[in-house]
Design a protein around this motif. Sequence first.
Motif, mmCIF file in Angstrom:
data_model
loop_
_atom_site.group_PDB
_atom_site.id
_atom_site.type_symbol
_atom_site.label_atom_id
_atom_site.label_comp_id
_atom_site.label_asym_id
_atom_site.label_seq_id
_atom_site.Cartn_x
_atom_site.Cartn_y
_atom_site.Cartn_z
ATOM 1 N N ASP A 223 -1.759 4.831 -11.790
ATOM 2 C CA ASP A 223 -1.245 4.771 -10.421
ATOM 3 C C ASP A 223 -2.250 4.225 -9.411
ATOM 4 O O ASP A 223 -1.884 3.486 -8.518
ATOM 5 C CB ASP A 223 -0.790 6.156 -9.950
ATOM 6 C CG ASP A 223 0.457 6.619 -10.671
ATOM 7 O OD1 ASP A 223 1.147 5.762 -11.246
ATOM 8 O OD2 ASP A 223 0.736 7.823 -10.667
ATOM 9 N N HIS A 224 -3.507 4.606 -9.533
ATOM 10 C CA HIS A 224 -4.491 4.254 -8.518
ATOM 11 C C HIS A 224 -5.588 3.328 -9.019
ATOM 12 O O HIS A 224 -6.651 3.240 -8.412
ATOM 13 C CB HIS A 224 -5.118 5.528 -7.937
ATOM 14 C CG HIS A 224 -4.105 6.446 -7.354
ATOM 15 N ND1 HIS A 224 -3.397 6.140 -6.223
ATOM 16 C CD2 HIS A 224 -3.640 7.647 -7.758
ATOM 17 C CE1 HIS A 224 -2.568 7.126 -5.949
ATOM 18 N NE2 HIS A 224 -2.689 8.056 -6.866
ATOM 19 N N GLY A 225 -5.369 2.638 -10.145
ATOM 20 C CA GLY A 225 -6.394 1.731 -10.634
ATOM 21 C C GLY A 225 -6.087 1.143 -11.993
ATOM 22 O O GLY A 225 -4.994 1.291 -12.527
ATOM 23 N N CYS B 101 -3.983 -6.747 -4.613
ATOM 24 C CA CYS B 101 -4.740 -5.503 -4.459
ATOM 25 C C CYS B 101 -6.141 -5.760 -3.937
ATOM 26 O O CYS B 101 -6.757 -6.768 -4.247
ATOM 27 C CB CYS B 101 -4.872 -4.791 -5.804
ATOM 28 S SG CYS B 101 -3.335 -4.589 -6.684
ATOM 29 N N GLU C 161 -10.617 1.005 -8.859
ATOM 30 C CA GLU C 161 -9.601 1.729 -8.100
ATOM 31 C C GLU C 161 -9.046 0.835 -7.009
ATOM 32 O O GLU C 161 -9.756 -0.024 -6.473
ATOM 33 C CB GLU C 161 -10.195 2.998 -7.483
ATOM 34 C CG GLU C 161 -10.503 4.053 -8.505
ATOM 35 C CD GLU C 161 -10.982 5.350 -7.875
ATOM 36 O OE1 GLU C 161 -11.120 5.406 -6.632
ATOM 37 O OE2 GLU C 161 -11.216 6.285 -8.634
ATOM 38 N N LYS D 84 -7.927 0.116 -3.341
ATOM 39 C CA LYS D 84 -8.049 0.561 -1.953
ATOM 40 C C LYS D 84 -6.748 0.251 -1.227
ATOM 41 O O LYS D 84 -6.338 0.981 -0.334
ATOM 42 C CB LYS D 84 -9.204 -0.140 -1.246
ATOM 43 C CG LYS D 84 -10.558 0.339 -1.688
ATOM 44 C CD LYS D 84 -11.655 -0.372 -0.956
ATOM 45 C CE LYS D 84 -11.900 0.275 0.380
ATOM 46 N NZ LYS D 84 -13.068 -0.324 1.054
ATOM 47 N N ARG D 85 -6.131 -0.868 -1.618
ATOM 48 C CA ARG D 85 -4.841 -1.270 -1.075
ATOM 49 C C ARG D 85 -4.079 -1.942 -2.197
ATOM 50 O O ARG D 85 -4.632 -2.717 -2.964
ATOM 51 C CB ARG D 85 -5.026 -2.260 0.084
ATOM 52 C CG ARG D 85 -3.717 -2.750 0.668
ATOM 53 C CD ARG D 85 -3.931 -3.702 1.815
ATOM 54 N NE ARG D 85 -4.614 -4.922 1.466
ATOM 55 C CZ ARG D 85 -4.012 -6.029 1.014
ATOM 56 N NH1 ARG D 85 -2.710 -6.038 0.824
ATOM 57 N NH2 ARG D 85 -4.708 -7.101 0.735
ATOM 58 N N GLN D 86 -2.788 -1.635 -2.299
ATOM 59 C CA GLN D 86 -1.942 -2.197 -3.352
ATOM 60 C C GLN D 86 -0.613 -2.598 -2.713
ATOM 61 O O GLN D 86 0.184 -1.753 -2.340
ATOM 62 C CB GLN D 86 -1.735 -1.156 -4.453
ATOM 63 C CG GLN D 86 -0.924 -1.624 -5.608
ATOM 64 C CD GLN D 86 -0.759 -0.516 -6.647
ATOM 65 O OE1 GLN D 86 -1.021 0.646 -6.381
ATOM 66 N NE2 GLN D 86 -0.321 -0.885 -7.822
#
Length: 116
Positions: free
Chosen positions: A43-45, A72, A87, A89-91
């Motif tokens: 989900d985050h990376g 991203c 990771e 920071k923005r997606q």
Amino acid sequence: MTTYLPKEVRDGLLAAQKTAFRKRNRLRVVIGVEAYPIRRLWDHGFAVEREGVPQLRGLVDVYDGGRHLWQCLIVAAAEDGDEMQYEFKRQTVALDAAPIDFARDENAPAGLLARE
């Protein structure tokens, strides 16, 4: 029974696993004109192979085959064995059409035919 495998056999098995992974994995991260396969995605990376991939940072694009998934902003998070983890920071979800700023009529024609 022993579980010891000679070094040559272990290296051969590892090489076969890497080859099989490359054939079935379609996810990749693109920075500029260079593309690198993604080993794992969460989900985050995501994680890429540490060897042969330069230190990534900044704005990247994530693709699944030919489909653009996200744009991203990433930062390096950790090294874990033979992979490097990053990771988001923005997606931002990539759209294949520009957003419209007006309401579309549901009965609007799909196109125009020229008269001759």
